[in-house]
Motif scaffolding. Sequence first.
Motif, mmCIF file in Angstrom:
data_model
loop_
_atom_site.group_PDB
_atom_site.id
_atom_site.type_symbol
_atom_site.label_atom_id
_atom_site.label_comp_id
_atom_site.label_asym_id
_atom_site.label_seq_id
_atom_site.Cartn_x
_atom_site.Cartn_y
_atom_site.Cartn_z
ATOM 1 N N GLU A 11 0.820 -1.214 0.000
ATOM 2 C CA GLU A 11 0.000 0.000 0.000
ATOM 3 C C GLU A 11 0.854 1.264 0.000
ATOM 4 N N VAL A 14 2.379 1.662 -3.524
ATOM 5 C CA VAL A 14 1.389 2.167 -4.481
ATOM 6 C C VAL A 14 1.114 3.646 -4.233
ATOM 7 N N ASN A 15 1.034 4.046 -2.985
ATOM 8 C CA ASN A 15 0.798 5.453 -2.654
ATOM 9 C C ASN A 15 1.932 6.334 -3.165
ATOM 10 N N ALA A 77 -0.360 -7.672 -4.975
ATOM 11 C CA ALA A 77 -1.397 -6.759 -5.468
ATOM 12 C C ALA A 77 -0.844 -5.683 -6.408
ATOM 13 N N MET A 78 0.461 -5.587 -6.532
ATOM 14 C CA MET A 78 1.060 -4.504 -7.328
ATOM 15 C C MET A 78 0.569 -4.465 -8.771
ATOM 16 N N ARG A 80 -2.147 -5.588 -10.113
ATOM 17 C CA ARG A 80 -3.576 -5.260 -10.132
ATOM 18 C C ARG A 80 -3.802 -3.811 -9.738
ATOM 19 N N LEU A 81 -3.139 -3.337 -8.701
ATOM 20 C CA LEU A 81 -3.306 -1.958 -8.273
ATOM 21 C C LEU A 81 -2.716 -0.976 -9.283
ATOM 22 N N ALA A 84 -5.359 -0.603 -12.074
ATOM 23 C CA ALA A 84 -6.771 -0.442 -11.664
ATOM 24 C C ALA A 84 -7.319 0.879 -12.141
#
Length: 84
Positions: A11, A14-15, A77-78, A80-81, A84
């Motif tokens: 998270e 991604v931020n 999740a990288m 996919r995120l 997205a």
Amino acid sequence: PKELFATADGEVIVNLLAHKIFRAVRDESLVEGRLLLSDWLVILTSHYNHATGGARFDPDDTTPVDGAFTACVPLQAMPRLGFA
């Protein structure tokens, strides 16, 4: 290096990446932001596979690239995120 990937916080990554991409879009263009995201994910996947021994930079190597980060839960999740 394996420990570094294992302790990563998806998270937070991604931020930080989102802020970098937003800045690129603001200063350059949407196309530049998309290229930055694509390049970043390719580089992350390459470094991850090289660090974990999953793939080598050898044209004759037929080992599949782990683009889903199967052995690293924080990074799974990288992709996919990122798209997205």
